[in-house]
Design a protein around this motif. Structure first.
Motif, PDB file in Angstrom:
ATOM      1  N   ARG A 191      43.000   9.419  19.454  1.00  0.00           N
ATOM      2  CA  ARG A 191      43.412   8.495  20.835  1.00  0.00           C
ATOM      3  C   ARG A 191      44.624   9.315  21.558  1.00  0.00           C
ATOM      4  O   ARG A 191      45.518   9.663  21.033  1.00  0.00           O
ATOM      5  N   SER A 192      44.319   9.203  22.757  1.00  0.00           N
ATOM      6  CA  SER A 192      45.347   9.973  23.722  1.00  0.00           C
ATOM      7  C   SER A 192      46.474   8.923  23.788  1.00  0.00           C
ATOM      8  O   SER A 192      46.466   7.629  23.863  1.00  0.00           O
ATOM      9  N   PRO A 193      47.550   9.487  23.344  1.00  0.00           N
ATOM     10  CA  PRO A 193      48.789   8.445  23.374  1.00  0.00           C
ATOM     11  C   PRO A 193      49.225   7.834  24.904  1.00  0.00           C
ATOM     12  O   PRO A 193      49.904   6.938  24.657  1.00  0.00           O
ATOM     13  N   THR A 194      48.796   8.527  25.783  1.00  0.00           N
ATOM     14  CA  THR A 194      48.870   7.995  27.042  1.00  0.00           C
ATOM     15  C   THR A 194      47.990   6.869  27.598  1.00  0.00           C
ATOM     16  O   THR A 194      48.330   6.064  28.516  1.00  0.00           O
ATOM     17  N   SER A 195      47.021   6.831  27.084  1.00  0.00           N
ATOM     18  CA  SER A 195      45.865   5.927  27.488  1.00  0.00           C
ATOM     19  C   SER A 195      46.014   4.349  26.562  1.00  0.00           C
ATOM     20  O   SER A 195      46.047   4.706  25.370  1.00  0.00           O
ATOM     21  N   PRO A 196      45.824   3.314  27.199  1.00  0.00           N
ATOM     22  CA  PRO A 196      45.586   1.919  26.462  1.00  0.00           C
ATOM     23  C   PRO A 196      44.601   2.193  25.505  1.00  0.00           C
ATOM     24  O   PRO A 196      43.520   2.956  25.741  1.00  0.00           O
ATOM     25  N   PRO A 197      44.634   1.205  24.386  1.00  0.00           N
ATOM     26  CA  PRO A 197      43.471   1.477  23.418  1.00  0.00           C
ATOM     27  C   PRO A 197      42.310   0.855  23.889  1.00  0.00           C
ATOM     28  O   PRO A 197      41.104   1.418  23.876  1.00  0.00           O
ATOM     29  N   SER A 198      42.048   0.145  24.975  1.00  0.00           N
ATOM     30  CA  SER A 198      41.068  -0.427  25.449  1.00  0.00           C
ATOM     31  C   SER A 198      40.351   0.538  26.641  1.00  0.00           C
ATOM     32  O   SER A 198      39.021   0.614  26.463  1.00  0.00           O
ATOM     33  N   ALA A 199      40.996   1.391  27.178  1.00  0.00           N
ATOM     34  CA  ALA A 199      40.376   2.480  27.788  1.00  0.00           C
ATOM     35  C   ALA A 199      39.840   3.499  27.055  1.00  0.00           C
ATOM     36  O   ALA A 199      38.998   4.303  27.601  1.00  0.00           O
ATOM     37  N   ALA A 200      40.507   3.796  25.915  1.00  0.00           N
ATOM     38  CA  ALA A 200      40.012   5.122  25.085  1.00  0.00           C
ATOM     39  C   ALA A 200      38.588   4.503  24.569  1.00  0.00           C
ATOM     40  O   ALA A 200      37.719   5.577  24.369  1.00  0.00           O
ATOM     41  N   TYR A 201      38.373   3.294  24.202  1.00  0.00           N
ATOM     42  CA  TYR A 201      36.915   2.909  23.725  1.00  0.00           C
ATOM     43  C   TYR A 201      36.314   1.711  24.442  1.00  0.00           C
ATOM     44  O   TYR A 201      36.453   0.633  24.380  1.00  0.00           O
ATOM     45  N   PRO A 202      35.940   2.344  25.564  1.00  0.00           N
ATOM     46  CA  PRO A 202      35.330   1.099  26.456  1.00  0.00           C
ATOM     47  C   PRO A 202      33.964   0.388  25.808  1.00  0.00           C
ATOM     48  O   PRO A 202      33.188   1.149  24.972  1.00  0.00           O
ATOM     49  N   SER A 203      33.962  -0.683  25.762  1.00  0.00           N
ATOM     50  CA  SER A 203      32.880  -1.465  25.347  1.00  0.00           C
ATOM     51  C   SER A 203      31.877  -1.198  26.312  1.00  0.00           C
ATOM     52  O   SER A 203      31.685  -1.222  27.519  1.00  0.00           O
ATOM     53  N   PRO A 204      30.500  -1.351  25.575  1.00  0.00           N
ATOM     54  CA  PRO A 204      29.122  -1.133  26.357  1.00  0.00           C
ATOM     55  C   PRO A 204      29.094  -2.250  27.349  1.00  0.00           C
ATOM     56  O   PRO A 204      29.163  -3.489  26.852  1.00  0.00           O
ATOM     57  N   SER A 205      28.841  -1.922  28.606  1.00  0.00           N
ATOM     58  CA  SER A 205      28.690  -3.243  29.655  1.00  0.00           C
ATOM     59  C   SER A 205      27.259  -3.607  29.762  1.00  0.00           C
ATOM     60  O   SER A 205      26.544  -2.776  29.809  1.00  0.00           O
ATOM     61  N   ALA A 206      27.043  -4.981  29.879  1.00  0.00           N
ATOM     62  CA  ALA A 206      25.798  -5.566  30.176  1.00  0.00           C
ATOM     63  C   ALA A 206      25.615  -6.001  31.443  1.00  0.00           C
ATOM     64  O   ALA A 206      24.758  -6.674  31.758  1.00  0.00           O
ATOM     65  N   GLU A 207      26.608  -5.195  32.296  1.00  0.00           N
ATOM     66  CA  GLU A 207      26.363  -5.582  33.917  1.00  0.00           C
ATOM     67  C   GLU A 207      24.970  -4.919  34.550  1.00  0.00           C
ATOM     68  O   GLU A 207      24.912  -3.750  33.937  1.00  0.00           O
ATOM     69  N   PRO A 208      24.652  -5.250  35.454  1.00  0.00           N
ATOM     70  CA  PRO A 208      23.206  -4.845  36.044  1.00  0.00           C
ATOM     71  C   PRO A 208      23.824  -3.571  36.742  1.00  0.00           C
ATOM     72  O   PRO A 208      24.891  -3.757  37.468  1.00  0.00           O
ATOM     73  N   ASN A 209      22.940  -2.820  37.053  1.00  0.00           N
ATOM     74  CA  ASN A 209      22.947  -1.267  37.514  1.00  0.00           C
ATOM     75  C   ASN A 209      22.489  -1.544  39.228  1.00  0.00           C
ATOM     76  O   ASN A 209      21.516  -1.633  39.230  1.00  0.00           O
ATOM     77  N   THR A 210      23.725  -2.082  39.920  1.00  0.00           N
ATOM     78  CA  THR A 210      23.060  -2.666  41.254  1.00  0.00           C
ATOM     79  C   THR A 210      22.688  -1.228  42.118  1.00  0.00           C
ATOM     80  O   THR A 210      21.992  -1.508  43.108  1.00  0.00           O
ATOM     81  N   GLY A 211      23.022  -0.181  41.802  1.00  0.00           N
ATOM     82  CA  GLY A 211      22.552   1.026  42.433  1.00  0.00           C
ATOM     83  C   GLY A 211      21.157   1.190  42.274  1.00  0.00           C
ATOM     84  O   GLY A 211      20.186   1.648  43.291  1.00  0.00           O
ATOM     85  N   LEU A 212      20.663   0.875  41.120  1.00  0.00           N
ATOM     86  CA  LEU A 212      19.014   1.079  40.986  1.00  0.00           C
ATOM     87  C   LEU A 212      18.461  -0.108  41.617  1.00  0.00           C
ATOM     88  O   LEU A 212      17.265   0.067  42.288  1.00  0.00           O
ATOM     89  N   ILE A 213      19.086  -1.409  41.791  1.00  0.00           N
ATOM     90  CA  ILE A 213      18.419  -2.524  42.293  1.00  0.00           C
ATOM     91  C   ILE A 213      18.701  -2.182  44.030  1.00  0.00           C
ATOM     92  O   ILE A 213      17.341  -2.390  44.700  1.00  0.00           O
ATOM     93  N   VAL A 214      19.429  -1.592  44.380  1.00  0.00           N
ATOM     94  CA  VAL A 214      19.345  -1.345  45.919  1.00  0.00           C
ATOM     95  C   VAL A 214      18.541  -0.126  46.033  1.00  0.00           C
ATOM     96  O   VAL A 214      17.813  -0.076  47.238  1.00  0.00           O
ATOM     97  N   ALA A 215      18.510   0.941  45.067  1.00  0.00           N
ATOM     98  CA  ALA A 215      17.035   1.870  45.285  1.00  0.00           C
ATOM     99  C   ALA A 215      15.711   1.422  45.403  1.00  0.00           C
ATOM    100  O   ALA A 215      15.035   1.887  46.073  1.00  0.00           O
ATOM    101  N   VAL A 216      15.727   0.339  44.443  1.00  0.00           N
ATOM    102  CA  VAL A 216      14.100  -0.479  44.571  1.00  0.00           C
ATOM    103  C   VAL A 216      14.097  -0.987  45.917  1.00  0.00           C
ATOM    104  O   VAL A 216      12.988  -0.976  46.577  1.00  0.00           O
TER     105      VAL A 216
END
Length: 167
Positions: free
Chosen positions: A10-35
């Protein structure tokens, strides 16, 4: 959620949560706008093509009638046939244009992330898939466009994380 504070990589300058981002279940609004944009484009093209078919088809049949009238005397059956052909062109063009309006409306519903827009788009994509199959069976390459639209739309809108974005 796990934190690996003791991780030597792990990089000493980055916080632990930024080093290992959790997979997000947020919608991909870019694809929705593309539709939504694809719906606007397909619906607009359908309305425009329907209008052109009605106008140019009727004009073409009337031009044929004028040419036939110059060459010989037209019988009442010929005039009736030209009238029917003109009505058929106008009718098909109007129906084609009117079927494009729900596609534009579905694009608006998807853009605003409304559930009715998602459902309408899924139904229209199913109809488009059937049209694509029929066109491909007739060896018409336009069927690939319909099939591609259907596959893209169904993959995006039936994705569970994207479905959560609709109200």
């Amino acid at each position: 959620m796990s934190h690996f504070e003791d991780d030597p990589f792990r990089s000493p300058t980055s916080p632990p949560s930024a080093a290992y981002p959790s997979p997000s279940a947020e919608p991909n609004t870019g694809l929705i706008v593309a539709v939504a944009i694809v719906n606007y484009v397909f619906g607009g093209l359908q309305v425009a093509c329907g209008g052109c078919l009605a106008i140019f088809g009727a004009t073409f049949t009337q031009m044929i009638g004028g040419i036939m009238e110059q060459d010989r005397q037209m019988t009442p059956q010929d005039q009736a046939a030209l009238g029917i052909m003109t009505a058929v062109f106008i009718g098909i063009g109007v129906v084609f244009a009117l079927t494009g309006l729900p596609t534009v409306l579905a694009g608006y519903g998807v853009q605003c992330q409304k559930e009715w827009g998602r459902i309408l788009t899924i139904v229209l994509a199913g109809i488009s898939a059937l049209m694509g199959i029929l066109l491909l069976l007739g060896l018409n390459p336009l069927g690939l466009l319909f099939a591609g639209y259907s596959i893209f739309t169904l993959v995006v809108l039936l994705n569970s994380s994207n479905a959560k974005a609709f109200k």
